[in-house]
Motif scaffolding. Sequence first.
Motif, PDB file in Angstrom:
ATOM      1  N   SER A 280       1.315  -0.408   5.087  1.00  0.00           N
ATOM      2  CA  SER A 280       0.769   0.429   4.060  1.00  0.00           C
ATOM      3  C   SER A 280       1.815   0.528   3.130  1.00  0.00           C
ATOM      4  N   TYR A 281       1.212   0.504   1.991  1.00  0.00           N
ATOM      5  CA  TYR A 281       1.726   0.541   0.708  1.00  0.00           C
ATOM      6  C   TYR A 281       1.464   1.615  -0.396  1.00  0.00           C
ATOM      7  N   THR A 282       2.257   2.511  -0.916  1.00  0.00           N
ATOM      8  CA  THR A 282       2.045   3.251  -1.837  1.00  0.00           C
ATOM      9  C   THR A 282       1.574   2.790  -3.271  1.00  0.00           C
ATOM     10  N   ALA A 283       0.338   3.004  -3.520  1.00  0.00           N
ATOM     11  CA  ALA A 283      -0.086   2.393  -4.836  1.00  0.00           C
ATOM     12  C   ALA A 283       0.431   2.996  -6.266  1.00  0.00           C
ATOM     13  N   THR A 284       1.049   4.076  -6.049  1.00  0.00           N
ATOM     14  CA  THR A 284       1.421   4.865  -7.091  1.00  0.00           C
ATOM     15  C   THR A 284       2.409   4.054  -7.988  1.00  0.00           C
ATOM     16  N   GLY A 285       2.451   3.829  -9.206  1.00  0.00           N
ATOM     17  CA  GLY A 285       3.127   2.984  -9.940  1.00  0.00           C
ATOM     18  C   GLY A 285       3.125   1.644  -9.866  1.00  0.00           C
ATOM     19  N   LEU A 286       2.312   0.995  -9.029  1.00  0.00           N
ATOM     20  CA  LEU A 286       2.187  -0.543  -8.956  1.00  0.00           C
ATOM     21  C   LEU A 286       1.322  -0.902 -10.527  1.00  0.00           C
ATOM     22  N   PRO A 287       1.973  -1.997 -10.923  1.00  0.00           N
ATOM     23  CA  PRO A 287       1.110  -2.477 -12.199  1.00  0.00           C
ATOM     24  C   PRO A 287      -0.057  -3.341 -11.636  1.00  0.00           C
ATOM     25  N   ASN A 288      -1.082  -3.526 -12.638  1.00  0.00           N
ATOM     26  CA  ASN A 288      -2.234  -4.118 -12.214  1.00  0.00           C
ATOM     27  C   ASN A 288      -1.960  -5.612 -12.168  1.00  0.00           C
ATOM     28  N   GLY A 289      -2.401  -6.279 -11.181  1.00  0.00           N
ATOM     29  CA  GLY A 289      -2.258  -7.652 -10.874  1.00  0.00           C
ATOM     30  C   GLY A 289      -0.955  -7.887  -9.968  1.00  0.00           C
ATOM     31  N   SER A 290      -0.447  -6.861  -9.020  1.00  0.00           N
ATOM     32  CA  SER A 290       0.638  -6.987  -8.066  1.00  0.00           C
ATOM     33  C   SER A 290      -0.039  -7.670  -7.028  1.00  0.00           C
ATOM     34  N   ILE A 291       0.949  -8.707  -6.491  1.00  0.00           N
ATOM     35  CA  ILE A 291       0.377  -9.872  -5.660  1.00  0.00           C
ATOM     36  C   ILE A 291       1.255  -9.439  -4.248  1.00  0.00           C
ATOM     37  N   PHE A 292       0.315  -9.456  -3.032  1.00  0.00           N
ATOM     38  CA  PHE A 292       0.870  -9.407  -1.913  1.00  0.00           C
ATOM     39  C   PHE A 292       0.602 -10.327  -0.949  1.00  0.00           C
ATOM     40  N   THR A 293       1.511 -11.368  -0.210  1.00  0.00           N
ATOM     41  CA  THR A 293       1.512 -12.367   0.535  1.00  0.00           C
ATOM     42  C   THR A 293       1.681 -12.329   1.911  1.00  0.00           C
ATOM     43  N   CYS A 294       0.834 -12.705   2.597  1.00  0.00           N
ATOM     44  CA  CYS A 294       1.149 -12.740   4.239  1.00  0.00           C
ATOM     45  C   CYS A 294       1.258 -14.206   4.599  1.00  0.00           C
ATOM     46  N   MET A 295       2.689 -14.416   4.924  1.00  0.00           N
ATOM     47  CA  MET A 295       2.954 -15.771   5.339  1.00  0.00           C
ATOM     48  C   MET A 295       2.914 -15.982   6.949  1.00  0.00           C
ATOM     49  N   GLY A 296       2.201 -16.895   7.225  1.00  0.00           N
ATOM     50  CA  GLY A 296       1.784 -17.419   8.648  1.00  0.00           C
ATOM     51  C   GLY A 296       2.596 -18.541   8.962  1.00  0.00           C
ATOM     52  N   GLN A 297       3.679 -18.612  10.061  1.00  0.00           N
ATOM     53  CA  GLN A 297       4.695 -19.636  10.278  1.00  0.00           C
ATOM     54  C   GLN A 297       4.256 -19.927  11.600  1.00  0.00           C
ATOM     55  N   HIS A 298       4.138 -21.206  11.956  1.00  0.00           N
ATOM     56  CA  HIS A 298       4.153 -21.897  13.343  1.00  0.00           C
ATOM     57  C   HIS A 298       4.880 -23.136  13.517  1.00  0.00           C
ATOM     58  N   PRO A 299       5.263 -23.460  14.615  1.00  0.00           N
ATOM     59  CA  PRO A 299       6.242 -24.777  14.960  1.00  0.00           C
ATOM     60  C   PRO A 299       5.481 -26.059  14.507  1.00  0.00           C
TER      61      PRO A 299
END
Length: 775
Positions: free
Chosen positions: A380-399
């Motif tokens: 959960s991330y507070t959107a206040t003050g975030l610039p337009n175009g902010s990128i969030f990445t979910c990294m999935g790692q597996h052996p």
Amino acid sequence: MVDLSAHHRPFCCQLLILFCLLHPAASDQPHSISNTPGEEALSIQGVRGSSVELDCQPGPTPVAVLWSFTPLGSLVLQPVAVANGASSRVESGASTLGIVSLRNSSLVIEELREGARGHFLCQTLLVSSGQVHAIYLYLTLSVLVPVSKPRVHLSDPSPTEGVSVLATCAVREGTGPLTFSWHHHTPQGPEEVLVGLSGPRLQLDPVNRTHLGWYKCRASNAVNQLSSDGVFLDVIYGPDKPVITVEPLGFTEDGFWASEREEVTLSCLAASNPPSHYVWFHDDSQIHLGPTYIIASASRAHTGPYTCLAHNSHLDTRTQTTVQLIVYYPPKGQPSCVMLPTFGVVTLLCTWPGGFPNAQLHWEGPQGIGPTAPSNVTWSYTATGLPNGSIFTCMGQHPTLVVPTLCRLTLWEPPRSPTCGTTATVGDQFIMLSCEWPGGEPPAMLNWLDQHQQSLGDPSSSPAVSLLQAQSDLAGREFTCQGSHPLKAPGSHCRLRLEAPHLTVAEPRVSVLEGEEAWLGCALQQGTPPAQLLWLGPQQQRLEQSTYGFTLHPEGAQLRLQVRDADPAHHRGTYQCVARNALGNSSQSVMLEVLSEWEGWYPAPPNVTISRLTYRRQRREVQLQWAIYGPGNLTGFLVQQRASVPSSEAGAWEVAASNIEPESRDWRLGGLDPGVLYAFRILAMNHHTAGHPSEVKTPVDPAFSAYPAVLGATSTGMVVALVASLLVFQYAARHPHTFPCTETAITTSSSDPVQEFPDAPVNVTITVTATPEVQ
């Protein structure tokens, strides 16, 4: 003193006689002696098989030279060679020394033999200042023998590791002292010198696997050095405990792991001589023979223990090793990312279930790294003050994955503003208000409001839909779609007003000629979509695409009607364009007039005259040229033909060519019979109206051309004669007063008027019999 025994007298006598003959006045002179036998002789070394030169020392040229030899251990002086300056002689017994020759006063021995070991005496007679000098020189020759090729012998060529082995180096001959060195060469490594071992014996006690390889002995003396051939020492040992490797290499706490569907290679190696025989077991079941076991495509069923058994058949010894293999597999697909809109907070959800072991997921945002969890993770991330175009990445790692698998979400506000639209359900029972605000992440929330700003339902993401029951009193009402997004404050909106349709026509009155096509058009000016446009015919029937003679052309908000081959009897009248939507309908009328030819339309086209009509291709084609004169419009030309000669009656006119472009003034007609004389005429066309036919003409041959039958004659003289006869006949036909006996036949059409020109061609029929050439 020198012992001049009877054996040496011939040499001495020869020397004295020679000396007296050359120098009679010096026979009473004394002589001098060089070193005596008691003095130390000069030592010279030679090598067996090579050459050596024994020199009597430089000085004046002697009158005579005598070489003699005493072998080692003997006191007998043997003659070798003698020279008197003019001639020389080598004793036959000197062959035991080698190949002997004299070079000046020096004795040269080639291919030196061991029998040349001993003492040599050089006796020279010199004449100096009228005196005779006898010089004696003693030389000791040592003959050195090169060392022969050594040979290595092993006490046990194939010992078992731990016993003692003796290696011996034997040399057949060679002048001492001899020195020895030992060299070892393993199958995989370079040759190495065994330092500190200089004798002919090498003791390996105890022997081990590092001693395996080739052994060489190198023997040397003052003359040369030679190496023996390599002798292989095969040390028997093993097998050691096998070592198992897995490719591709992946370690776990319990053993090895591999990815599903990839090729897995299990290799077993146990040090052993002779090499081990390998047997593979999986879950106590034999699966393979050999050092390498390959799993072409690993599956979960391949998980389990793998045992490699190594066996030395020579020693009948066995060892084994067991490893555990686990097959990993990733989750299906890739991580799934969702961004959920909430008030002031953006909730990021990433899931990637399945796989073994579970994939590890973690979020990364513009301000740092988020939480980590297996299979699914929420941030959960507070959107206040975030610039337009902010990128969030979910990294999935597996052996099993070389690089992480990821999904990205970009927080951005939707572009522009919401757009509103309407549509009607089947039967126009309901009107559906649709609001779209595409783009943006998370999606914008939309809500429909009526004219009193009252909500028509719950907010939803794009598109937002609200259904209204269709009724006429909705016309003129206004509705608002209100949109909101975490990055956009205040929100955006769009409005629409419900309206009954209104349309307009392109032309209220359209006139066309009979047979042409007519275009009727109407366009929707305003009205709540969707609005249906349709055309009604003069009998108020609805015109469809399948209606014969009519074609509908919808173009956006326009509907054009095409009337093909306009017919006054069927197409003349009033047409209606009708527009309908859920709120009502409207219509506009268009009058279509179809003007027929019988009403004074399609005036006659201009007249046509034939300017040239000539034969081509052995009278199988004709080239027709014409010109027009007089007023009138035209849409094309029509060429007619008929057979006029030699038939007794002219045939009916047939169409030879039609649909000739109005710009054409030239045409080629083919498919003619060379034995038939044709007549042609041409007419100008204005749609269905035909002009007056041109004059009727028959084709003529082009200038300087002969008839095809004449051209096929086999005799040049016949051709010349026929051409001359033809010219005469033509001249007689044109000048009957000069040749009154000549008759001409001119055939014209009696049914149609013909305009003849002064220079019109005369038709002459000539019968020619010719034998065609054989091709």
